[in-house]
Design a protein around this motif. Structure first.
Motif, PDB file in Angstrom:
ATOM      1  N   ALA A 137      44.828  67.929   8.171  1.00 27.65           N
ATOM      2  CA  ALA A 137      44.773  66.647   8.881  1.00 27.65           C
ATOM      3  C   ALA A 137      44.752  65.484   7.902  1.00 27.65           C
ATOM      4  CB  ALA A 137      43.545  66.605   9.784  1.00 27.65           C
ATOM      5  N   ILE A 138      43.977  65.621   6.842  1.00 24.99           N
ATOM      6  CA  ILE A 138      43.900  64.552   5.843  1.00 24.99           C
ATOM      7  C   ILE A 138      45.267  64.331   5.203  1.00 24.99           C
ATOM      8  CG2 ILE A 138      42.865  63.828   3.665  1.00 24.99           C
ATOM      9  CD1 ILE A 138      40.400  65.538   4.440  1.00 24.99           C
ATOM     10  N   LEU A 139      45.911  65.414   4.816  1.00 19.23           N
ATOM     11  CA  LEU A 139      47.210  65.291   4.146  1.00 19.23           C
ATOM     12  C   LEU A 139      48.260  64.664   5.058  1.00 19.23           C
ATOM     13  CD1 LEU A 139      47.203  68.761   2.366  1.00 19.23           C
ATOM     14  CD2 LEU A 139      47.121  66.538   1.228  1.00 19.23           C
ATOM     15  N   ILE A 140      48.303  65.107   6.301  1.00 12.37           N
ATOM     16  CA  ILE A 140      49.284  64.544   7.239  1.00 12.37           C
ATOM     17  C   ILE A 140      48.980  63.076   7.494  1.00 12.37           C
ATOM     18  CG2 ILE A 140      50.160  64.664   9.604  1.00 12.37           C
ATOM     19  CD1 ILE A 140      49.603  67.735   9.435  1.00 12.37           C
ATOM     20  N   TRP A 141      47.706  62.752   7.708  1.00  9.23           N
ATOM     21  CA  TRP A 141      47.334  61.359   7.976  1.00  9.23           C
ATOM     22  C   TRP A 141      47.669  60.456   6.795  1.00  9.23           C
ATOM     23  CZ3 TRP A 141      43.749  58.069   5.652  1.00  9.23           C
ATOM     24  CH2 TRP A 141      43.580  56.843   6.304  1.00  9.23           C
ATOM     25  N   LEU A 142      47.333  60.891   5.583  1.00  6.05           N
ATOM     26  CA  LEU A 142      47.609  60.066   4.403  1.00  6.05           C
ATOM     27  C   LEU A 142      49.094  59.791   4.247  1.00  6.05           C
ATOM     28  CD1 LEU A 142      45.265  61.533   1.624  1.00  6.05           C
ATOM     29  CD2 LEU A 142      45.255  59.175   2.467  1.00  6.05           C
ATOM     30  N   THR A 143      49.901  60.824   4.417  1.00  8.90           N
ATOM     31  CA  THR A 143      51.336  60.634   4.183  1.00  8.90           C
ATOM     32  C   THR A 143      51.997  59.854   5.315  1.00  8.90           C
ATOM     33  OG1 THR A 143      51.777  62.845   5.096  1.00  8.90           O
ATOM     34  CG2 THR A 143      51.511  62.661   2.723  1.00  8.90           C
ATOM     35  N   ASP A 144      51.530  60.029   6.533  1.00 11.32           N
ATOM     36  CA  ASP A 144      52.067  59.221   7.628  1.00 11.32           C
ATOM     37  C   ASP A 144      51.675  57.755   7.470  1.00 11.32           C
ATOM     38  OD1 ASP A 144      53.298  61.384   8.772  1.00 11.32           O
ATOM     39  OD2 ASP A 144      51.897  61.583  10.442  1.00 11.32           O
ATOM     40  N   ALA A 145      50.471  57.515   6.939  1.00 14.76           N
ATOM     41  CA  ALA A 145      49.999  56.140   6.757  1.00 14.76           C
ATOM     42  C   ALA A 145      50.664  55.456   5.572  1.00 14.76           C
ATOM     43  CB  ALA A 145      48.481  56.135   6.571  1.00 14.76           C
ATOM     44  N   PRO A 160      54.219  55.922   4.300  1.00 12.41           N
ATOM     45  CA  PRO A 160      55.558  56.528   4.304  1.00 12.41           C
ATOM     46  C   PRO A 160      56.381  56.194   3.071  1.00 12.41           C
ATOM     47  CG  PRO A 160      55.433  54.696   5.869  1.00 12.41           C
ATOM     48  CD  PRO A 160      54.035  54.969   5.416  1.00 12.41           C
ATOM     49  N   GLN A 161      56.020  55.097   2.389  1.00 17.52           N
ATOM     50  CA  GLN A 161      56.776  54.715   1.198  1.00 17.52           C
ATOM     51  C   GLN A 161      56.701  55.772   0.107  1.00 17.52           C
ATOM     52  OE1 GLN A 161      53.868  53.466   2.087  1.00 17.52           O
ATOM     53  NE2 GLN A 161      52.537  53.488   0.282  1.00 17.52           N
ATOM     54  N   ALA A 162      55.668  56.627   0.157  1.00 16.69           N
ATOM     55  CA  ALA A 162      55.525  57.684  -0.850  1.00 16.69           C
ATOM     56  C   ALA A 162      56.456  58.856  -0.598  1.00 16.69           C
ATOM     57  CB  ALA A 162      54.081  58.167  -0.892  1.00 16.69           C
ATOM     58  N   ARG A 163      56.989  58.968   0.608  1.00 19.86           N
ATOM     59  CA  ARG A 163      57.960  60.009   0.963  1.00 19.86           C
ATOM     60  C   ARG A 163      57.410  61.416   0.689  1.00 19.86           C
ATOM     61  NH1 ARG A 163      63.060  58.023   1.834  1.00 19.86           N
ATOM     62  NH2 ARG A 163      63.988  60.030   1.325  1.00 19.86           N
ATOM     63  N   LEU A 164      56.164  61.626   1.109  1.00 23.58           N
ATOM     64  CA  LEU A 164      55.519  62.924   0.902  1.00 23.58           C
ATOM     65  C   LEU A 164      55.383  63.733   2.182  1.00 23.58           C
ATOM     66  CD1 LEU A 164      52.787  61.951  -1.721  1.00 23.58           C
ATOM     67  CD2 LEU A 164      54.825  63.358  -2.097  1.00 23.58           C
ATOM     68  N   SER A 165      55.966  63.249   3.267  1.00 19.22           N
ATOM     69  CA  SER A 165      56.066  64.037   4.493  1.00 19.22           C
ATOM     70  C   SER A 165      57.282  63.555   5.273  1.00 19.22           C
ATOM     71  CB  SER A 165      54.802  63.901   5.352  1.00 19.22           C
ATOM     72  OG  SER A 165      54.661  62.589   5.846  1.00 19.22           O
ATOM     73  N   PRO A 166      57.885  64.436   6.063  1.00 23.76           N
ATOM     74  CA  PRO A 166      59.027  64.012   6.872  1.00 23.76           C
ATOM     75  C   PRO A 166      58.580  63.023   7.953  1.00 23.76           C
ATOM     76  CG  PRO A 166      58.923  66.412   6.692  1.00 23.76           C
ATOM     77  CD  PRO A 166      57.620  65.878   6.199  1.00 23.76           C
ATOM     78  N   ALA A 167      59.401  62.023   8.190  1.00 24.15           N
ATOM     79  CA  ALA A 167      59.105  61.053   9.246  1.00 24.15           C
ATOM     80  C   ALA A 167      59.193  61.721  10.618  1.00 24.15           C
ATOM     81  CB  ALA A 167      60.090  59.882   9.170  1.00 24.15           C
ATOM     82  N   LEU A 168      58.684  61.027  11.637  1.00 23.82           N
ATOM     83  CA  LEU A 168      58.650  61.599  12.986  1.00 23.82           C
ATOM     84  C   LEU A 168      60.032  61.998  13.486  1.00 23.82           C
ATOM     85  CD1 LEU A 168      56.059  59.258  14.746  1.00 23.82           C
ATOM     86  CD2 LEU A 168      55.693  61.573  13.866  1.00 23.82           C
ATOM     87  N   ASP A 169      61.060  61.266  13.080  1.00 25.05           N
ATOM     88  CA  ASP A 169      62.417  61.561  13.548  1.00 25.05           C
ATOM     89  C   ASP A 169      63.219  62.405  12.557  1.00 25.05           C
ATOM     90  OD1 ASP A 169      62.653  59.638  11.586  1.00 25.05           O
ATOM     91  OD2 ASP A 169      64.010  58.331  12.724  1.00 25.05           O
ATOM     92  N   ASP A 170      62.563  62.887  11.518  1.00 20.76           N
ATOM     93  CA  ASP A 170      63.222  63.732  10.525  1.00 20.76           C
ATOM     94  C   ASP A 170      63.357  65.140  11.094  1.00 20.76           C
ATOM     95  OD1 ASP A 170      63.562  65.544   8.213  1.00 20.76           O
ATOM     96  OD2 ASP A 170      63.105  63.800   6.980  1.00 20.76           O
TER      97      ASP A 170
END
Length: 218
Positions: A71-79, A81-91
């Motif tokens: 949860a922490i990892l997903i929240w951090l990367t979604d918050a 997005p400029q870091a590009r460490l998780s796929p965006a919602l529409d990816d």
């Protein structure tokens, strides 16, 4: 000043991918070192922010508490997005990202609650405890094998761009049954975790928080 995250964690623990992510994003943070497997005093350090007395636990600059490593990892990367460490919602990679980010804590990480103190399920019987240790080890290996059969990595697990999933697997694969068996069970993911180990941006971090000691892969 004031925009500092507080991470309750420990070297070599499930807080390591969170700390690596904070560094890669460029966020200010401090660590409250709490190796909770070492006893009640360490678990008590975490109790004020996480009643489960487990790490990791992240306190945001605004005072919000987030627990559970995935949860922490997903929240951090979604918050961020400029870091590009998780796929965006529409990816198109997003569904598989969430699948495996959930799989690791549910199927693998959860085994260590039992392994750390096998008496939790096996009582005081040494034979029962030894059986639990062996069965959980084999279960972890089987889970890595299954995951390996279901992913088709590029440079990283979901393709050419690294995500926090790669960090998560790189750390979790160092735990029991350790890397040698991970490489055997999950040959398709082996090169990816080696690539994460070798990231120039994290060399000093790995040395400090999860060193590659002699024999660590064995």
């Amino acid at each position: 000043m004031g925009m500092v995250f507080t991470l309750y964690g420990a070297a070599g623990s499930g807080s390591v991918p969170v700390e690596a992510t904070l560094r890669l994003i460029g966020l200010d943070y401090r660590v409250v070192e709490a190796p909770t497997w070492e006893g009640e005093a360490e678990r008590d350090k975490v109790a004020a922010v996480n009643p489960m007395r487990q790490v990791p636990a992240l306190v945001t600059p605004g005072g919000e508490v987030v627990t559970e490593s995935a949860a922490i990892l997903i929240w951090l990367t979604d918050a961020h997005p400029q870091a590009r460490l998780s796929p965006a919602l529409d990816d198109p990679r997003r569904a598989q990202f969430l699948r495996w980010m959930s799989f690791i804590p549910a199927s693998i990480y959860s085994m260590f609650w039992v392994r750390d103190e096998p008496s939790r399920l096996g009582g005081d019987d040494p034979k029962a405890q030894a059986e639990i240790q062996q069965r959980t080890l084999d279960r972890i290996a089987a889970c890595w094998r299954m995951m390996d059969s279901q992913v088709t990595p590029g440079r990283f697990l979901l393709g050419e761009e690294m995500t926090v999933l790669d960090l998560y697997v790189a750390v979790a694969s160092r735990w029991t049954p350790r890397r040698r068996r991970f490489y055997a069970e999950a040959p398709g993911m082996a090169e990816v975790v080696r690539r994460v180990d070798a990231l120039p941006a994290l060399q000093d971090f790995w040395a400090e928080r999860f060193p590659f000691d002699d024999g660590w892969e064995g």
